[in-house]
Write a protein that holds these residues in place. Structure first.
Motif, PDB file in Angstrom:
ATOM      1  N   PHE A  92      46.995  33.727  15.401  1.00 38.46           N
ATOM      2  CA  PHE A  92      47.332  33.436  14.026  1.00 38.46           C
ATOM      3  C   PHE A  92      48.731  32.870  13.854  1.00 38.46           C
ATOM      4  O   PHE A  92      49.263  32.847  12.760  1.00 38.46           O
ATOM      5  CB  PHE A  92      47.197  34.707  13.171  1.00 38.46           C
ATOM      6  N   GLN A  93      49.352  32.407  14.952  1.00 37.63           N
ATOM      7  CA  GLN A  93      50.670  31.797  14.844  1.00 37.63           C
ATOM      8  C   GLN A  93      50.603  30.605  13.887  1.00 37.63           C
ATOM      9  O   GLN A  93      49.740  29.747  13.996  1.00 37.63           O
ATOM     10  CB  GLN A  93      51.148  31.312  16.223  1.00 37.63           C
ATOM     11  N   GLY A  94      51.533  30.553  12.955  1.00 37.08           N
ATOM     12  CA  GLY A  94      51.575  29.418  12.040  1.00 37.08           C
ATOM     13  C   GLY A  94      50.902  29.654  10.722  1.00 37.08           C
ATOM     14  O   GLY A  94      50.825  28.760   9.902  1.00 37.08           O
ATOM     15  N   PHE A  95      50.412  30.891  10.495  1.00 35.27           N
ATOM     16  CA  PHE A  95      49.782  31.184   9.218  1.00 35.27           C
ATOM     17  C   PHE A  95      50.463  32.373   8.565  1.00 35.27           C
ATOM     18  O   PHE A  95      50.942  33.279   9.233  1.00 35.27           O
ATOM     19  CB  PHE A  95      48.292  31.497   9.400  1.00 35.27           C
ATOM     20  N   ALA A  96      50.481  32.355   7.220  1.00 37.21           N
ATOM     21  CA  ALA A  96      51.159  33.411   6.477  1.00 37.21           C
ATOM     22  C   ALA A  96      50.200  34.154   5.574  1.00 37.21           C
ATOM     23  O   ALA A  96      49.102  33.703   5.282  1.00 37.21           O
ATOM     24  CB  ALA A  96      52.281  32.808   5.627  1.00 37.21           C
ATOM     25  N   CYS A  97      50.643  35.313   5.104  1.00 38.86           N
ATOM     26  CA  CYS A  97      49.874  36.038   4.109  1.00 38.86           C
ATOM     27  C   CYS A  97      49.781  35.213   2.838  1.00 38.86           C
ATOM     28  O   CYS A  97      50.655  34.407   2.549  1.00 38.86           O
ATOM     29  CB  CYS A  97      50.547  37.369   3.783  1.00 38.86           C
ATOM     30  N   VAL A  98      48.722  35.398   2.093  1.00 40.96           N
ATOM     31  CA  VAL A  98      48.527  34.637   0.870  1.00 40.96           C
ATOM     32  C   VAL A  98      48.767  35.533  -0.334  1.00 40.96           C
ATOM     33  O   VAL A  98      48.851  36.742  -0.219  1.00 40.96           O
ATOM     34  CB  VAL A  98      47.104  34.047   0.813  1.00 40.96           C
ATOM     35  N   SER A  99      48.864  34.925  -1.480  1.00 36.66           N
ATOM     36  CA  SER A  99      49.181  35.674  -2.690  1.00 36.66           C
ATOM     37  C   SER A  99      47.965  36.436  -3.183  1.00 36.66           C
ATOM     38  O   SER A  99      46.852  36.283  -2.695  1.00 36.66           O
ATOM     39  CB  SER A  99      49.659  34.714  -3.778  1.00 36.66           C
ATOM     40  N   ASN A 100      48.195  37.235  -4.182  1.00 40.38           N
ATOM     41  CA  ASN A 100      47.139  38.055  -4.746  1.00 40.38           C
ATOM     42  C   ASN A 100      46.423  37.353  -5.895  1.00 40.38           C
ATOM     43  O   ASN A 100      45.626  37.964  -6.595  1.00 40.38           O
ATOM     44  CB  ASN A 100      47.744  39.374  -5.245  1.00 40.38           C
ATOM     45  N   SER A 101      46.692  36.079  -6.133  1.00 40.66           N
ATOM     46  CA  SER A 101      46.063  35.346  -7.218  1.00 40.66           C
ATOM     47  C   SER A 101      44.591  35.100  -6.899  1.00 40.66           C
ATOM     48  O   SER A 101      44.242  34.762  -5.776  1.00 40.66           O
ATOM     49  CB  SER A 101      46.771  34.007  -7.440  1.00 40.66           C
ATOM     50  N   PRO A 102      43.714  35.239  -7.888  1.00 42.84           N
ATOM     51  CA  PRO A 102      42.290  34.996  -7.656  1.00 42.84           C
ATOM     52  C   PRO A 102      41.995  33.509  -7.548  1.00 42.84           C
ATOM     53  O   PRO A 102      42.779  32.671  -7.982  1.00 42.84           O
ATOM     54  CB  PRO A 102      41.638  35.605  -8.893  1.00 42.84           C
ATOM     55  N   ALA A 103      40.840  33.188  -6.996  1.00 48.12           N
ATOM     56  CA  ALA A 103      40.426  31.792  -6.882  1.00 48.12           C
ATOM     57  C   ALA A 103      39.886  31.269  -8.210  1.00 48.12           C
ATOM     58  O   ALA A 103      40.005  30.086  -8.514  1.00 48.12           O
ATOM     59  CB  ALA A 103      39.373  31.645  -5.788  1.00 48.12           C
ATOM     60  N   ILE A 104      39.271  32.149  -9.008  1.00 53.82           N
ATOM     61  CA  ILE A 104      38.640  31.760 -10.270  1.00 53.82           C
ATOM     62  C   ILE A 104      39.054  32.734 -11.362  1.00 53.82           C
ATOM     63  O   ILE A 104      39.163  33.941 -11.128  1.00 53.82           O
ATOM     64  CB  ILE A 104      37.101  31.776 -10.162  1.00 53.82           C
ATOM     65  N   SER A 105      39.256  32.211 -12.559  1.00 60.80           N
ATOM     66  CA  SER A 105      39.363  33.033 -13.755  1.00 60.80           C
ATOM     67  C   SER A 105      38.110  32.790 -14.589  1.00 60.80           C
ATOM     68  O   SER A 105      37.851  31.650 -15.000  1.00 60.80           O
ATOM     69  CB  SER A 105      40.602  32.673 -14.582  1.00 60.80           C
TER      70      SER A 105
END
Length: 337
Positions: A92-105
């Motif tokens: 997983f080198q080169g990837f970061a954690c993502v935010s808690n925002s949903p994909a859809i509202s």
């Protein structure tokens, strides 16, 4: 960190995403490697939820199936003395954690909708694409709508209920648009039923067609008892070019509760206009047609209900006439092809 107390928090805050991730900083990768060093040999299975936050171009459904199993087996199968933490860092080198925002509202406005509200809410919660927040705005109902919403919200944390005095549908739709946290907004009405794969197919279409800002679906018409409701109207347009032709000739455009759109595109167009009461959606589609491409999936992914007293029935004629006047007097929808 020495006690590992941050690990459950990190797993809770990590979400699957759709689309490529951004490169990680050295500090993030270092922290992740530390986590695996700390928990090596004991927390591999427990990190499956964490793994869902990584990897390019995963959908929420894909992440829970083949890619997740492959990466998990890779971690379990470290050979020749290679540590799990090193395998994780390399994988997983080169990837970061993502935010808690949903994909859809999901945006639903309710006014005295107790009769069909429970079925409408349940159809949203049963979607195969589950990475969404569900905004339900009660517009000053005097029936049991508020209690029904509160009951579902107590059982499912994705529901964000909004209760306030009555201000009307257009004000409610614009408020929902402002409150939405996701880049995509899925409309839903309190008296309709969406099929389980609706969101999944619409997200896939918008991901594959970045030039499209609005995607609706074909519908199946039902009556107040859920039985087929025969109509002799034309089908909705499948392509943007067909949309323009329908707009010019009085054909149906989009079924509003079946639509998913890009929030930034709709906000840039000014949202829903109060001047076009009872045809606010038609007015919006015509304004959007000069800014983005619009289409409908030919799949019947929404059951559209017809019954006595329905707003769209009372004002259907006004909607069509006002929309055509708007189109012919100033909406230059033909410049985008």
């Amino acid at each position: 960190l020495a006690t590992g107390s941050f690990l459950p928090f990190l797993k809770r805050r990590s979400r699957p995403v759709n689309g490529p991730l951004s490169p990680a900083s050295d500090s993030v990768n270092g922290f992740l490697q530390f986590c695996f060093n700390f928990s090596e040999g004991a927390e591999i299975c427990g990190f499956q939820r964490l793994l869902l936050a990584f990897g390019p171009n995963w959908t929420s459904r894909q992440a829970e199936s083949r890619p997740l199993r492959a990466h998990t087996e890779s971690l379990r199968g470290a050979a020749n003395g290679e540590s799990v933490s090193r395998r994780f860092a390399a994988e997983f080198q080169g990837f970061a954690c993502v935010s808690n925002s949903p994909a859809i509202s999901v945006a639903m406005s309710v006014y005295n909708g107790e009769r069909f509200l429970d079925a409408a809410i349940q159809s949203v919660l049963a979607q195969t694409f589950s990475d969404f927040e569900f905004l339900i705005l009660d517009d000053g109902s005097s029936d049991a709508s508020r209690a029904i919403i509160a009951e579902h919200a107590a059982r499912d944390a994705r529901i964000r209920p909004i209760f306030r005095e009555n201000r009307g549908l257009i004000a409610s739709l614009n408020q929902l648009l402002e409150l939405a946290q996701a880049p995509l907004v899925a409309r839903m009405d309190a008296d309709d039923v969406c099929l389980p794969e609706r969101f999944e197919r619409q997200v896939a279409f918008l991901s594959a067609h970045p030039d499209h800002g609005v995607i609706g679906t074909f519908t199946r018409d039902i009556d107040e008892f859920g039985q087929p409701y025969p109509l002799s109207t034309a089908e909705h347009p499948r392509t943007h070019e067909q949309f323009l032709d329908h707009a010019a000739n009085g054909g149906p455009l989009l079924a509003h509760p079946s639509v998913m759109y890009r929030r930034d595109v709709v906000l840039a167009a000014g949202g829903y206009h109060a001047a076009f009461r009872h045809c606010e959606d038609f007015d919006l589609w015509l304004r959007l047609a000069s800014r983005t491409r619009i289409a409908n999936l030919p799949d019947r992914l929404l059951q559209y209900r017809h019954y006595a007293g329905q707003v769209s029935n009372r004002h259907a004629f006004e909607q069509q006439v006002d929309s055509l006047i708007r189109f012919r007097r100033g909406a230059d929808t033909r410049r985008l092809h």
